[in-house]
Design a protein around this motif. Structure first.
Motif, PDB file in Angstrom:
ATOM      1  N   GLN A  72       0.843  -1.184   0.000  1.00  0.00           N
ATOM      2  CA  GLN A  72       0.000   0.000   0.000  1.00  0.00           C
ATOM      3  C   GLN A  72       0.888   1.246   0.000  1.00  0.00           C
ATOM      4  O   GLN A  72       1.736   1.408   0.876  1.00  0.00           O
ATOM      5  CB  GLN A  72      -0.914   0.012   1.237  1.00  0.00           C
ATOM      6  CG  GLN A  72      -1.850  -1.187   1.335  1.00  0.00           C
ATOM      7  CD  GLN A  72      -2.777  -1.289   0.128  1.00  0.00           C
ATOM      8  OE1 GLN A  72      -3.287  -0.302  -0.384  1.00  0.00           O
ATOM      9  NE2 GLN A  72      -2.972  -2.515  -0.345  1.00  0.00           N
ATOM     10  N   VAL A  73       0.704   2.100  -0.991  1.00  0.00           N
ATOM     11  CA  VAL A  73       1.512   3.303  -1.141  1.00  0.00           C
ATOM     12  C   VAL A  73       0.599   4.515  -1.229  1.00  0.00           C
ATOM     13  O   VAL A  73      -0.355   4.531  -2.022  1.00  0.00           O
ATOM     14  CB  VAL A  73       2.400   3.236  -2.403  1.00  0.00           C
ATOM     15  CG1 VAL A  73       3.146   4.549  -2.604  1.00  0.00           C
ATOM     16  CG2 VAL A  73       3.385   2.073  -2.304  1.00  0.00           C
ATOM     17  N   ALA A  74       0.876   5.514  -0.408  1.00  0.00           N
ATOM     18  CA  ALA A  74       0.124   6.775  -0.450  1.00  0.00           C
ATOM     19  C   ALA A  74       1.021   7.862  -1.030  1.00  0.00           C
ATOM     20  O   ALA A  74       2.075   8.162  -0.479  1.00  0.00           O
ATOM     21  CB  ALA A  74      -0.337   7.169   0.949  1.00  0.00           C
ATOM     22  N   LEU A  75       0.624   8.414  -2.154  1.00  0.00           N
ATOM     23  CA  LEU A  75       1.313   9.562  -2.744  1.00  0.00           C
ATOM     24  C   LEU A  75       0.662  10.827  -2.183  1.00  0.00           C
ATOM     25  O   LEU A  75      -0.537  11.039  -2.364  1.00  0.00           O
ATOM     26  CB  LEU A  75       1.196   9.520  -4.263  1.00  0.00           C
ATOM     27  CG  LEU A  75       1.948   8.367  -4.934  1.00  0.00           C
ATOM     28  CD1 LEU A  75       1.464   8.159  -6.364  1.00  0.00           C
ATOM     29  CD2 LEU A  75       3.450   8.638  -4.924  1.00  0.00           C
ATOM     30  N   ALA A  93      -7.575  17.442   5.558  1.00  0.00           N
ATOM     31  CA  ALA A  93      -8.467  16.870   4.549  1.00  0.00           C
ATOM     32  C   ALA A  93      -7.675  16.328   3.361  1.00  0.00           C
ATOM     33  O   ALA A  93      -7.952  15.229   2.866  1.00  0.00           O
ATOM     34  CB  ALA A  93      -9.465  17.925   4.073  1.00  0.00           C
ATOM     35  N   VAL A  94      -6.666  17.073   2.899  1.00  0.00           N
ATOM     36  CA  VAL A  94      -5.887  16.657   1.738  1.00  0.00           C
ATOM     37  C   VAL A  94      -5.088  15.388   2.051  1.00  0.00           C
ATOM     38  O   VAL A  94      -5.092  14.423   1.280  1.00  0.00           O
ATOM     39  CB  VAL A  94      -4.946  17.792   1.288  1.00  0.00           C
ATOM     40  CG1 VAL A  94      -3.966  17.302   0.228  1.00  0.00           C
ATOM     41  CG2 VAL A  94      -5.753  18.968   0.749  1.00  0.00           C
ATOM     42  N   LEU A  95      -4.397  15.389   3.188  1.00  0.00           N
ATOM     43  CA  LEU A  95      -3.606  14.216   3.554  1.00  0.00           C
ATOM     44  C   LEU A  95      -4.508  13.029   3.878  1.00  0.00           C
ATOM     45  O   LEU A  95      -4.207  11.888   3.501  1.00  0.00           O
ATOM     46  CB  LEU A  95      -2.717  14.542   4.750  1.00  0.00           C
ATOM     47  CG  LEU A  95      -1.623  15.586   4.506  1.00  0.00           C
ATOM     48  CD1 LEU A  95      -0.921  15.920   5.809  1.00  0.00           C
ATOM     49  CD2 LEU A  95      -0.612  15.090   3.476  1.00  0.00           C
ATOM     50  N   GLY A  96      -5.603  13.294   4.588  1.00  0.00           N
ATOM     51  CA  GLY A  96      -6.534  12.215   4.926  1.00  0.00           C
ATOM     52  C   GLY A  96      -7.071  11.528   3.692  1.00  0.00           C
ATOM     53  O   GLY A  96      -7.164  10.284   3.638  1.00  0.00           O
ATOM     54  N   ALA A  97      -7.403  12.307   2.669  1.00  0.00           N
ATOM     55  CA  ALA A  97      -7.931  11.724   1.433  1.00  0.00           C
ATOM     56  C   ALA A  97      -6.880  10.872   0.732  1.00  0.00           C
ATOM     57  O   ALA A  97      -7.169   9.784   0.214  1.00  0.00           O
ATOM     58  CB  ALA A  97      -8.410  12.841   0.509  1.00  0.00           C
ATOM     59  N   ALA A  98      -5.616  11.343   0.713  1.00  0.00           N
ATOM     60  CA  ALA A  98      -4.554  10.584   0.084  1.00  0.00           C
ATOM     61  C   ALA A  98      -4.287   9.278   0.820  1.00  0.00           C
ATOM     62  O   ALA A  98      -4.042   8.238   0.198  1.00  0.00           O
ATOM     63  CB  ALA A  98      -3.282  11.437   0.016  1.00  0.00           C
ATOM     64  N   LEU A  99      -4.348   9.318   2.135  1.00  0.00           N
ATOM     65  CA  LEU A  99      -4.122   8.111   2.926  1.00  0.00           C
ATOM     66  C   LEU A  99      -5.255   7.109   2.727  1.00  0.00           C
ATOM     67  O   LEU A  99      -5.022   5.901   2.605  1.00  0.00           O
ATOM     68  CB  LEU A  99      -3.964   8.470   4.404  1.00  0.00           C
ATOM     69  CG  LEU A  99      -2.725   9.306   4.753  1.00  0.00           C
ATOM     70  CD1 LEU A  99      -2.804   9.793   6.194  1.00  0.00           C
ATOM     71  CD2 LEU A  99      -1.442   8.516   4.535  1.00  0.00           C
ATOM     72  N   ARG A 100      -6.473   7.597   2.670  1.00  0.00           N
ATOM     73  CA  ARG A 100      -7.614   6.689   2.452  1.00  0.00           C
ATOM     74  C   ARG A 100      -7.553   6.066   1.069  1.00  0.00           C
ATOM     75  O   ARG A 100      -7.900   4.896   0.883  1.00  0.00           O
ATOM     76  CB  ARG A 100      -8.928   7.441   2.641  1.00  0.00           C
ATOM     77  CG  ARG A 100      -9.241   7.797   4.094  1.00  0.00           C
ATOM     78  CD  ARG A 100     -10.677   8.277   4.241  1.00  0.00           C
ATOM     79  NE  ARG A 100     -10.929   9.491   3.470  1.00  0.00           N
ATOM     80  CZ  ARG A 100     -10.714  10.720   3.903  1.00  0.00           C
ATOM     81  NH1 ARG A 100     -10.194  10.903   5.109  1.00  0.00           N
ATOM     82  NH2 ARG A 100     -10.992  11.764   3.158  1.00  0.00           N
ATOM     83  N   ALA A 101      -7.104   6.834   0.069  1.00  0.00           N
ATOM     84  CA  ALA A 101      -7.030   6.320  -1.287  1.00  0.00           C
ATOM     85  C   ALA A 101      -6.032   5.173  -1.411  1.00  0.00           C
ATOM     86  O   ALA A 101      -6.145   4.323  -2.278  1.00  0.00           O
ATOM     87  CB  ALA A 101      -6.640   7.447  -2.244  1.00  0.00           C
TER      88      ALA A 101
END
Length: 250
Positions: free
Chosen positions: A218-221, A239-247
């Motif tokens: 699992q990789v979060a960009l 919000a920005v980091l949270g969305a990237a981590l969830r993706a």
């Protein structure tokens, strides 16, 4: 006595050697800022004299701007450069930011020194981080910041503190070094739940970084500005980091 009380000019003439603090000053009291580094990319329409890099500022050019204050950071800027500015009779304010709480305190101090009160965006940032989105279960991650050689976040880092508040624990938070070199083979075998790849200081992308890890990792960009900058970007960072981590999640 507060620094702002000593300036003959209002607002003072300010040179910033820290990109995130440049943005903070430019957004809050734009008429104060007269110089910034080549790496100061925000606001995108910033129009001030450029004074070189964070690690190699043009000291004579800074002196020629006759600033009342130079804003620096103990990690981003080199002590000899700051000493040269002080020797030229310039006041230098050096910040230290290793946690979010410390960032908020230093932002208050910097803006006060620039003759500004606490701006609305800073209150919004505090509110945004009071209850940030968190992963359903805590994740153990490595956060590479460079490759060739591979380097990761270690102990006492601002970015590590932000991730911890979002439910992601830095696997190297107890390392003796703040930015240790770690072979990619070690990262592959470290039993990580996640690898977090920011786009600065090294610009990791979908085609440069994820392929170094085992298939299925699992990789979060993520946005490096939202992960490592302490300024107006903090208002949207959760919000920005949270969305990237969830993706990146399973």
């Amino acid at each position: 006595m507060p620094l702002a009380a000593t300036w003959a000019r209002t607002p003072p003439r300010v040179v910033s050697l820290v990109p995130s603090l440049t943005e903070a000053v430019a957004v809050t009291v734009p008429s104060a800022l007269v110089g910034a580094t080549d790496w100061c990319s925000h606001p995108v329409d910033l129009d001030v004299t450029r004074v070189g890099g964070t690690k190699n500022p043009d000291v004579p050019r800074i002196v020629a701007l006759t600033p009342d204050l130079v804003i620096a950071n103990e990690e981003e800027n080199r002590a000899p450069d700051l000493a040269a500015l002080r020797a030229a009779g310039i006041e230098v304010l050096v910040t230290e930011v290793r946690t979010l709480d410390q960032a908020f305190r230093e932002l208050d101090r910097v803006l006060a020194a620039c003759g500004a009160g606490s701006p609305p965006w800073l209150a919004e940032a505090r509110a945004a981080w009071a209850d940030p989105p968190r992963a359903a279960a805590r994740l153990r991650a490595a956060v590479p910041i460079w490759r060739r050689p591979w380097m990761v976040l270690g102990r006492d880092t601002f970015a590590g503190d932000l991730l911890a508040r979002l439910g992601v624990d830095n696997a190297y938070a107890a390392h003796a070094e703040r930015y240790p070199r770690v072979a990619v083979e070690e990262l592959r075998s470290a039993g990580l739940d996640l690898v977090v790849l920011p786009d600065e200081p090294y610009r990791f992308t979908r085609d440069d970084g994820p392929e170094a890890f085992e298939p299925g990792t699992q990789v979060a960009l993520v946005s490096g500005r939202h992960l490592t900058w302490y300024g107006p970007s903090l208002t949207e960072a959760p919000a920005v980091l949270g969305a990237a981590l969830r993706a990146a999640g399973p």
